[in-house]
Design a protein around this motif. Structure first.
Motif, PDB file in Angstrom:
ATOM      1  N   UNK A   1       7.679  -7.860  -8.033  1.00  0.00           N
ATOM      2  CA  UNK A   1       7.136  -8.545  -6.860  1.00  0.00           C
ATOM      3  C   UNK A   1       7.947  -8.294  -5.594  1.00  0.00           C
ATOM      4  N   UNK A   2       7.276  -8.399  -4.471  1.00  0.00           N
ATOM      5  CA  UNK A   2       7.940  -8.442  -3.171  1.00  0.00           C
ATOM      6  C   UNK A   2       8.281  -9.898  -2.922  1.00  0.00           C
ATOM      7  N   UNK A   3       9.545 -10.188  -2.676  1.00  0.00           N
ATOM      8  CA  UNK A   3       9.971 -11.581  -2.532  1.00  0.00           C
ATOM      9  C   UNK A   3       9.419 -12.191  -1.247  1.00  0.00           C
ATOM     10  N   UNK A   4       9.385 -13.497  -1.225  1.00  0.00           N
ATOM     11  CA  UNK A   4       8.907 -14.196  -0.030  1.00  0.00           C
ATOM     12  C   UNK A   4       9.791 -13.900   1.169  1.00  0.00           C
ATOM     13  N   UNK A   5      11.102 -13.809   0.929  1.00  0.00           N
ATOM     14  CA  UNK A   5      12.018 -13.516   2.036  1.00  0.00           C
ATOM     15  C   UNK A   5      11.799 -12.105   2.561  1.00  0.00           C
ATOM     16  N   UNK A   6      11.508 -11.156   1.676  1.00  0.00           N
ATOM     17  CA  UNK A   6      11.210  -9.796   2.117  1.00  0.00           C
ATOM     18  C   UNK A   6       9.928  -9.776   2.948  1.00  0.00           C
ATOM     19  N   UNK A   7       8.890 -10.440   2.450  1.00  0.00           N
ATOM     20  CA  UNK A   7       7.622 -10.452   3.176  1.00  0.00           C
ATOM     21  C   UNK A   7       7.785 -11.130   4.529  1.00  0.00           C
ATOM     22  N   UNK A   8       8.520 -12.215   4.582  1.00  0.00           N
ATOM     23  CA  UNK A   8       8.735 -12.905   5.859  1.00  0.00           C
ATOM     24  C   UNK A   8       9.470 -12.006   6.850  1.00  0.00           C
ATOM     25  N   UNK A   9      10.434 -11.237   6.355  1.00  0.00           N
ATOM     26  CA  UNK A   9      11.165 -10.322   7.232  1.00  0.00           C
ATOM     27  C   UNK A   9      10.247  -9.220   7.743  1.00  0.00           C
ATOM     28  N   UNK A  10       9.373  -8.724   6.873  1.00  0.00           N
ATOM     29  CA  UNK A  10       8.414  -7.688   7.261  1.00  0.00           C
ATOM     30  C   UNK A  10       7.466  -8.208   8.326  1.00  0.00           C
ATOM     31  N   UNK A  11       6.961  -9.409   8.149  1.00  0.00           N
ATOM     32  CA  UNK A  11       6.022  -9.985   9.121  1.00  0.00           C
ATOM     33  C   UNK A  11       6.721 -10.324  10.438  1.00  0.00           C
ATOM     34  N   UNK A  12       7.972 -10.760  10.352  1.00  0.00           N
ATOM     35  CA  UNK A  12       8.721 -11.040  11.577  1.00  0.00           C
ATOM     36  C   UNK A  12       8.939  -9.757  12.381  1.00  0.00           C
TER      37      UNK A  12
ATOM     38  N   UNK B   1      -4.622   1.464  -6.199  1.00  0.00           N
ATOM     39  CA  UNK B   1      -3.393   0.834  -5.725  1.00  0.00           C
ATOM     40  C   UNK B   1      -3.655  -0.343  -4.799  1.00  0.00           C
ATOM     41  N   UNK B   2      -4.868  -0.467  -4.258  1.00  0.00           N
ATOM     42  CA  UNK B   2      -5.210  -1.662  -3.486  1.00  0.00           C
ATOM     43  C   UNK B   2      -5.159  -2.887  -4.392  1.00  0.00           C
ATOM     44  N   UNK B   3      -5.583  -2.717  -5.635  1.00  0.00           N
ATOM     45  CA  UNK B   3      -5.545  -3.812  -6.613  1.00  0.00           C
ATOM     46  C   UNK B   3      -4.175  -3.965  -7.251  1.00  0.00           C
ATOM     47  N   UNK B   4      -3.473  -2.848  -7.434  1.00  0.00           N
ATOM     48  CA  UNK B   4      -2.265  -2.851  -8.253  1.00  0.00           C
ATOM     49  C   UNK B   4      -0.976  -3.098  -7.486  1.00  0.00           C
ATOM     50  N   UNK B   5      -0.956  -2.882  -6.181  1.00  0.00           N
ATOM     51  CA  UNK B   5       0.286  -3.039  -5.419  1.00  0.00           C
ATOM     52  C   UNK B   5       0.700  -4.511  -5.370  1.00  0.00           C
ATOM     53  N   UNK B   6       1.985  -4.799  -5.330  1.00  0.00           N
ATOM     54  CA  UNK B   6       2.439  -6.189  -5.270  1.00  0.00           C
ATOM     55  C   UNK B   6       1.918  -6.956  -4.055  1.00  0.00           C
ATOM     56  N   UNK B   7       1.791  -6.273  -2.925  1.00  0.00           N
ATOM     57  CA  UNK B   7       1.293  -6.914  -1.704  1.00  0.00           C
ATOM     58  C   UNK B   7       0.219  -6.036  -1.080  1.00  0.00           C
ATOM     59  N   UNK B   8      -0.878  -6.670  -0.655  1.00  0.00           N
ATOM     60  CA  UNK B   8      -1.905  -5.948   0.091  1.00  0.00           C
ATOM     61  C   UNK B   8      -2.229  -6.734   1.354  1.00  0.00           C
ATOM     62  N   UNK B   9      -1.996  -6.092   2.491  1.00  0.00           N
ATOM     63  CA  UNK B   9      -2.249  -6.695   3.802  1.00  0.00           C
ATOM     64  C   UNK B   9      -3.393  -5.961   4.486  1.00  0.00           C
ATOM     65  N   UNK B  10      -4.198  -6.692   5.231  1.00  0.00           N
ATOM     66  CA  UNK B  10      -5.239  -6.085   6.059  1.00  0.00           C
ATOM     67  C   UNK B  10      -4.922  -6.388   7.510  1.00  0.00           C
ATOM     68  N   UNK B  11      -4.715  -5.328   8.271  1.00  0.00           N
ATOM     69  CA  UNK B  11      -4.375  -5.456   9.692  1.00  0.00           C
ATOM     70  C   UNK B  11      -5.658  -5.380  10.517  1.00  0.00           C
TER      71      UNK B  11
ATOM     72  N   UNK C   1      12.812  -0.066   5.084  1.00  0.00           N
ATOM     73  CA  UNK C   1      14.242  -0.354   5.250  1.00  0.00           C
ATOM     74  C   UNK C   1      14.766  -1.253   4.140  1.00  0.00           C
ATOM     75  N   UNK C   2      13.859  -1.981   3.468  1.00  0.00           N
ATOM     76  CA  UNK C   2      14.229  -2.858   2.357  1.00  0.00           C
ATOM     77  C   UNK C   2      14.109  -2.142   1.013  1.00  0.00           C
ATOM     78  N   UNK C   3      13.830  -0.838   1.054  1.00  0.00           N
ATOM     79  CA  UNK C   3      13.704  -0.071  -0.168  1.00  0.00           C
ATOM     80  C   UNK C   3      12.312  -0.082  -0.757  1.00  0.00           C
ATOM     81  N   UNK C   4      11.355  -0.652  -0.035  1.00  0.00           N
ATOM     82  CA  UNK C   4       9.980  -0.713  -0.497  1.00  0.00           C
ATOM     83  C   UNK C   4       9.213   0.514  -0.001  1.00  0.00           C
ATOM     84  N   UNK C   5       8.022   0.701  -0.535  1.00  0.00           N
ATOM     85  CA  UNK C   5       7.161   1.780  -0.090  1.00  0.00           C
ATOM     86  C   UNK C   5       5.833   1.238   0.393  1.00  0.00           C
ATOM     87  N   UNK C   6       5.130   2.012   1.214  1.00  0.00           N
ATOM     88  CA  UNK C   6       3.847   1.572   1.764  1.00  0.00           C
ATOM     89  C   UNK C   6       2.856   2.729   1.766  1.00  0.00           C
TER      90      UNK C   6
END
Length: 242
Positions: free
Chosen positions: A21-32, A69-79, A125-130
Motif C-alpha cells: 500500500x501507499x501510506x496515508x502520509x505518502x499520499x498526503x505529501x503527494x497531494x500537498x 493496472x487501473x484496477x491493480x495499482x495501490x492508488x488510482x487518482x483521476x485529475x 521522489x518517495x520511491x513510488x512509480x506512476x
C-alpha cells in the motif's frame, strides 16, 4: 546535476506494482505537492478524485481500454479540469459567464496537468512509480457519470501510483535540437530522422525484436484515431467549445 534533476531525467511509466500500500502520509505529501503547483491567477481550476472502490475502479479500467493496472495499482487518482468551483466563486459577486471562451478551458486543463505532474514527481521522489491514464478520455461521459462529475468538470487523465514491480527501459526522447528553439521556431527534420532510429532500437530491445517501428510511424497511426467525441462531450459538460 543534482538529485531532483536526476529523478526527473529517469522517469519511466510503471504499469506493474507490488502488493504494497501507499501510506496515508505518502499520499498526503503527494497531494500537498500537487497543490503547491503553479496555477493561473490562483484559480486552482482542477480537482482530483481518489478512486478507492474496487468495483468502480474495474469499471473505469474497462472504459480506459481494459488497462488492468487501473484496477491493480495501490492508488488510482483521476485529475479533472474544474471550472465548476470557479463559476461558483464568481457567482458570489455577479453573473459574469466563465464558459464559452477558450482561455478558461485552457487554464483548467493546464492547472490539472501542472498539479498532476507535481504529484508524479513527488511520488517518484518517495520511491513510488506512476503511469498516466489518458484512456479515460476514450469514454469520458461514462467515466464522468461514474465519478459523479458536475457540469464544467471533465476528467483529463487518471494516474496509477504504487511501488514499482518492474524496471522498464528508459524511453528515448526527441533530441534537444528538435524541441528547443532560440528566438524563432526552426523546423529540424534531421533531428526527427535520428530519433526515429532511436525509437526503432528501443522498441526492438523492449519487445525482444517483435516490434519494428519508429516515432513518426507511431504518430501517423495515432493521427488516424483522434478522440473526435471530445468536443461534443465537453459541450455537454457546459464548456461551450466553439
Amino acid at each position: 546535476m543534482n538529485e531532483i534533476i536526476s529523478l526527473l531525467q529517469n522517469h519511466r511509466s510503471i504499469r506493474k506494482f507490488k502488493d504494497q500500500p501507499v501510506s496515508e502520509s505518502q499520499l498526503n505529501a503527494i497531494l500537498a505537492a500537487a497543490q503547491a503547483a503553479s496555477t493561473s491567477s490562483n484559480m486552482q481550476a482542477y480537482s482530483v478524485v481518489h478512486v478507492k472502490d474496487s468495483s468502480l475502479r474495474s469499471q473505469l479500467a474497462a472504459l480506459a481500454g481494459n488497462q488492468a493496472y487501473v484496477s491493480e495499482s495501490p492508488v488510482f487518482l483521476v485529475w479533472c479540469a474544474d471550472l465548476h468551483r470557479y463559476e461558483q466563486a464568481v457567482r458570489r459577486h455577479g453573473d459574469t459567464p466563465v464558459t464559452g471562451n477558450a482561455e478558461n478551458f485552457i487554464i483548467a486543463t493546464v492547472d490539472a496537468a501542472l498539479a498532476a505532474q507535481n504529484a508524479a514527481v513527488a511520488a517518484e521522489s518517495l520511491g513510488l512509480g506512476v503511469v498516466y491514464i489518458g484512456g479515460l478520455r476514450n469514454k469520458p461521459a461514462e467515466a464522468s457519470e461514474l465519478l459523479g462529475l458536475p457540469q464544467l468538470v471533465y476528467p483529463v487523465f487518471g494516474m496509477c501510483i504504487g511501488m514499482p514491480d518492474q524496471e522498464p527501459l528508459l524511453r528515448p526522447r526527441l533530441p534537444l535540437e528538435a524541441v528547443y528553439h532560440v528566438n524563432q521556431y526552426t523546423d529540424n527534420q534531421v533531428a526527427v530522422d535520428g530519433y526515429d532510429e532511436s525509437i526503432r532500437d528501443y522498441m526492438k530491445e523492449r519487445t525482444d525484436g517483435k516490434v519494428d517501428t519508429t516515432w513518426s510511424k507511431e504518430m501517423a497511426a495515432k493521427a488516424q484515431r483522434p478522440r473526435e467525441h471530445m468536443k461534443a462531450f465537453l459541450n455537454a459538460q457546459g464548456f461551450g467549445i466553439e
